[in-house]
Enzyme design. Structure first.
Site, PDB file in Angstrom:
ATOM      1  N   ASP A 192       9.306   2.850   1.461  1.00 29.11           N
ATOM      2  CA  ASP A 192       8.101   3.535   1.913  1.00 29.11           C
ATOM      3  C   ASP A 192       8.018   3.364   3.428  1.00 29.11           C
ATOM      4  O   ASP A 192       7.640   2.310   3.930  1.00 29.11           O
ATOM      5  CB  ASP A 192       6.878   2.935   1.220  1.00 29.11           C
ATOM      6  CG  ASP A 192       5.564   3.534   1.699  1.00 29.11           C
ATOM      7  OD1 ASP A 192       5.551   4.207   2.749  1.00 29.11           O
ATOM      8  OD2 ASP A 192       4.539   3.307   1.032  1.00 29.11           O
ATOM      9  N   LYS A 211       2.726  10.507   8.175  1.00 22.04           N
ATOM     10  CA  LYS A 211       2.021  10.040   9.376  1.00 22.04           C
ATOM     11  C   LYS A 211       2.596  10.640  10.657  1.00 22.04           C
ATOM     12  O   LYS A 211       2.296  11.774  11.002  1.00 22.04           O
ATOM     13  CB  LYS A 211       1.987   8.517   9.410  1.00 22.04           C
ATOM     14  CG  LYS A 211       1.022   7.902   8.386  1.00 22.04           C
ATOM     15  CD  LYS A 211       0.803   6.432   8.606  1.00 22.04           C
ATOM     16  CE  LYS A 211      -0.162   5.821   7.595  1.00 22.04           C
ATOM     17  NZ  LYS A 211      -1.558   6.198   7.810  1.00 22.04           N
ATOM     18  N   PHE A 251       0.862  -1.182   0.000  1.00 17.96           N
ATOM     19  CA  PHE A 251       0.000   0.000   0.000  1.00 17.96           C
ATOM     20  C   PHE A 251       0.894   1.226   0.000  1.00 17.96           C
ATOM     21  O   PHE A 251       1.713   1.406   0.908  1.00 17.96           O
ATOM     22  CB  PHE A 251      -0.920   0.021   1.223  1.00 17.96           C
ATOM     23  CG  PHE A 251      -1.928   1.145   1.177  1.00 17.96           C
ATOM     24  CD1 PHE A 251      -3.160   0.964   0.566  1.00 17.96           C
ATOM     25  CD2 PHE A 251      -1.639   2.371   1.745  1.00 17.96           C
ATOM     26  CE1 PHE A 251      -4.084   2.002   0.510  1.00 17.96           C
ATOM     27  CE2 PHE A 251      -2.552   3.413   1.699  1.00 17.96           C
ATOM     28  CZ  PHE A 251      -3.781   3.232   1.086  1.00 17.96           C
TER      29      PHE A 251
END
Length: 404
Positions: free
Chosen positions: A225, A254, A140
């Site tokens: 990532d 985040k 993802f």
């Protein structure tokens, strides 16, 4: 002064595009690892805004940074630079492999920038057709058309075809499959050190080392990532530091802003110049408000006390979950690193992860899923032990409902 508009959960269905299915309650206030809803019901927060609220809710470090900057300068656009963003860039480059930083607003935008930079490096290499990207099943990387195409979960991308081409997905943790896919036309390999949305699945160290060697052999960029694993989540500042493997590009978001939207792409002096003036950009990226908050949050987390505390809390969680599982026999495996924890359901409970998080909410606990069969926890990095204990007690009551 007019009173605020009165709202209820049903108004979501009235006014919002239905891409989310939020819980039946509306949180209105938070402090530390606890929040309260409109009815003043209290919840323990094991979700952390999906690994975002690294210091919990309303932490003084973040609040003070935001309010101080809010009286100075909010936004100027990237025709100008600003002091907070330069300080944040220095913090990131001094504490990682990187020499240069590009700031944006989210993890998806950071990954978009990373993939675009890799394509540009491939184009500039002079090797014909060097634009291929190797990614992994179940990954993802975001929701833009490019990043959702790189993510290896067709359920998120299939409705938006035709998708960007030149992306080849292979099995995660399968080095032989990667060897078969990476070649002279590959410009980048993008991988999560731990697949978060895909089920909290850590990458094998030898797999990551093999990807590094293959990228070196074929002149491809290795992109990590670290949107979910970065800024202390695994007990190291970034997860690549646990592996002995250094990427060419790293993406972070985040937890970087502790709840304020901010993302970044980190890279080296070797590759940064391929993004020359005008080749990429953003309006809000690196604005003073976001940068000031991120700088304060980053400084607070990047200490031995906080990072070692994450490792301690991991074991504390693990012990509590194993004790709980010994009684209810619900989880087949508990995996992850630091405070990115995935509890894999046994086969007889397949597809019940969402039910568990719904029941947990009824008991006053916020939790996440990572696919239909994994219950995921990404709490504050400084969550107190008494809040862990209380959250586990509420999870126990949720699991009792499952057992029935």
């Amino acid at each position: 002064m007019e009173q605020p508009i009165s709202v209820t959960r049903s108004n979501f269905n009235d006014w919002m595009v239905p891409v989310f299915a939020p819980a039946n309650f509306i949180p209105v206030r938070g402090e530390g690892s606890r929040i309260w809803d409109q009815e003043n019901k209290e919840y323990i927060d094991f979700a952390g805004g999906i690994a975002v609220n690294a210091l919990g809710h309303a932490h003084p470090v973040a609040v003070n940074a935001l309010t101080e900057q809010a009286t100075k300068l909010w936004h100027v656009g990237n025709g100008y630079t600003n002091e907070p963003v330069l300080r944040l860039a220095k913090q990131l480059t001094e504490n990682t492999f990187a020499d240069k930083v590009f700031f944006c607003n989210s993890g998806a935008e950071a990954n978009e920038a990373a993939l675009k930079l890799a394509r540009k490096v491939g184009l500039d290499s002079g090797v014909a057709g060097k634009s291929g990207i190797v990614a992994f099943n179940n990954a993802f990387h975001g929701r833009t058309l490019f990043t959702v195409s790189a993510g290896g979960q067709p359920k998120y991308s299939q409705d938006f075809a035709p998708l960007p081409n030149g992306i080849n997905h292979v099995a995660f943790n399968d080095l032989e499959a990667a060897k078969a896919a990476i070649n002279e036309q590959t410009c980048a390999v993008i991988v999560e050190p731990i697949q978060g949305e895909g089920g909290v699945i850590p990458a094998d160290i030898e797999f990551l080392k093999g990807l590094r060697a293959l990228c070196d052999e074929f002149g491809a960029l290795l992109i990590f990532d670290e949107v979910q694993t970065g800024v202390g989540r695994t007990g190291s500042l970034y997860a690549y530091m646990n592996s002995g493997v250094t990427p060419d590009i790293l993406t972070t978001a985040k937890a970087l802003g502790g709840g304020f939207p901010v993302g970044a792409m980190l890279t080296t002096d070797k590759f940064a110049p391929h993004f020359s003036v005008g080749t990429h950009g953003t309006t809000y990226g690196g604005n003073p408000l976001a940068s000031a908050v991120a700088g304060a949050v980053f400084e607070f987390i990047n200490t031995p006390e906080v990072l070692e505390g994450v490792k301690h809390r991991h074991q504390y969680f693990l012990d509590a979950l194993n004790t709980l599982n010994a009684e209810y026999q619900v989880f087949d495996e508990i995996r992850g690193q630091g405070l990115l924890i995935g509890c894999v359901l046994k086969a007889e409970y397949a597809g019940k992860a969402k039910d568990i998080t719904t029941w947990a909410g009824e008991e006053g606990l916020l939790a996440l899923i990572a696919g239909p069969n994994v219950v995921r926890f990404t709490p504050s990095l400084i969550i107190p032990e008494q809040d862990i204990d209380e959250g586990i007690a509420r999870l126990k009551r949720a699991l009792a409902k499952l057992a029935k």
